[in-house]
Design a protein around this motif. Structure first.
Motif, PDB file in Angstrom:
ATOM      1  N   THR A 128       5.294 -14.946 -24.264  1.00  0.00           N
ATOM      2  CA  THR A 128       4.439 -15.763 -23.403  1.00  0.00           C
ATOM      3  C   THR A 128       3.791 -14.918 -22.316  1.00  0.00           C
ATOM      4  O   THR A 128       2.586 -15.018 -22.068  1.00  0.00           O
ATOM      5  CB  THR A 128       5.246 -16.908 -22.769  1.00  0.00           C
ATOM      6  N   TYR A 129       4.574 -14.064 -21.674  1.00  0.00           N
ATOM      7  CA  TYR A 129       4.057 -13.231 -20.594  1.00  0.00           C
ATOM      8  C   TYR A 129       2.961 -12.292 -21.088  1.00  0.00           C
ATOM      9  O   TYR A 129       1.966 -12.063 -20.410  1.00  0.00           O
ATOM     10  CB  TYR A 129       5.196 -12.430 -19.961  1.00  0.00           C
ATOM     11  N   ASN A 130       3.134 -11.740 -22.272  1.00  0.00           N
ATOM     12  CA  ASN A 130       2.186 -10.766 -22.812  1.00  0.00           C
ATOM     13  C   ASN A 130       1.141 -11.388 -23.733  1.00  0.00           C
ATOM     14  O   ASN A 130       0.326 -10.673 -24.308  1.00  0.00           O
ATOM     15  CB  ASN A 130       2.934  -9.655 -23.557  1.00  0.00           C
ATOM     16  N   GLN A 131       1.192 -12.703 -23.876  1.00  0.00           N
ATOM     17  CA  GLN A 131       0.231 -13.437 -24.702  1.00  0.00           C
ATOM     18  C   GLN A 131       0.158 -12.882 -26.123  1.00  0.00           C
ATOM     19  O   GLN A 131      -0.903 -12.539 -26.632  1.00  0.00           O
ATOM     20  CB  GLN A 131      -1.155 -13.441 -24.059  1.00  0.00           C
TER      21      GLN A 131
END
Length: 190
Positions: A128-131
């Motif tokens: 999620t953080y790094n998409q």
């Protein structure tokens, strides 16, 4: 003896009808020549302008392609760095140590089961953080944990994962089309 008297039917040099006819023929020919010359100049100017526009478009396309290539390179470098960081994490290494070529080792099953929830949260958080999507696969290339639900990996995906394991190096697979867009798989052995 020849007769040099002017005939009534012979035109004179100053006859306005003859002069007008000759002038109109010369003017028409001159106008036609002028139109042809202007047409030729217009064709040359258009061809020159077209060559300029094509050169400008080619230059813009080269600049754009260079920018796209740099962008893809930067993105791929970032994706590879995320994979490296994730693989180097102590929790990931501990979890992956319980995986064998046949899936999960029976003696480590309880330990892996206890780590499963934490590892799933870690994968989801990093993804999620790094998409991006993130998964841990077994040595055969089959997913054990994943940040998203995908169909079974294709033969080429499994081959890329197996190559990464065999060579102990990061493998970047060719881009593939999915319903959500293009996907590039990066395989990093743990």
């Amino acid at each position: 003896m020849p007769d040099f008297t002017p005939h009534a039917t012979a035109p004179t040099v100053l006859d306005p009808k003859v002069f007008f006819r000759r002038f109109s023929l010369l003017a028409g020919a001159g106008a036609l020549l002028l139109v042809a010359l202007l047409g030729l100049l217009a064709v040359v100017a258009i061809t020159h302008k077209k060559a300029e526009v094509v050169a400008q478009v080619e230059q813009r396309q080269q600049l754009l392609a260079g920018a796209y290539a740099a962008s893809v390179q930067a993105w791929l470098g970032r994706a590879t760095q995320v994979a490296d960081d994730f693989a180097a994490a102590e929790a990931t290494r501990a979890f992956a140590s319980g995986l064998t070529s046949s899936g999960v080792a029976v003696k480590n099953f309880r330990q892996l089961f206890d780590q499963l929830g934490a590892m799933q949260q870690m994968i989801n958080g990093v993804a999620t953080y790094n998409q991006m999507a993130l998964a841990i696969t077994d040595p055969m290339g089959l997913p054990v944990l994943s940040s998203q639900t995908e169909p079974s990996p294709s033969a080429s995906q499994q081959a890329a994962a197996q190559a990464a394991m065999a060579q102990q190096t990061t493998v970047v697979a060719p881009a593939r089309q999915t319903p959500t867009g293009l996907v590039v798989d990066v395989y990093k052995p743990i």
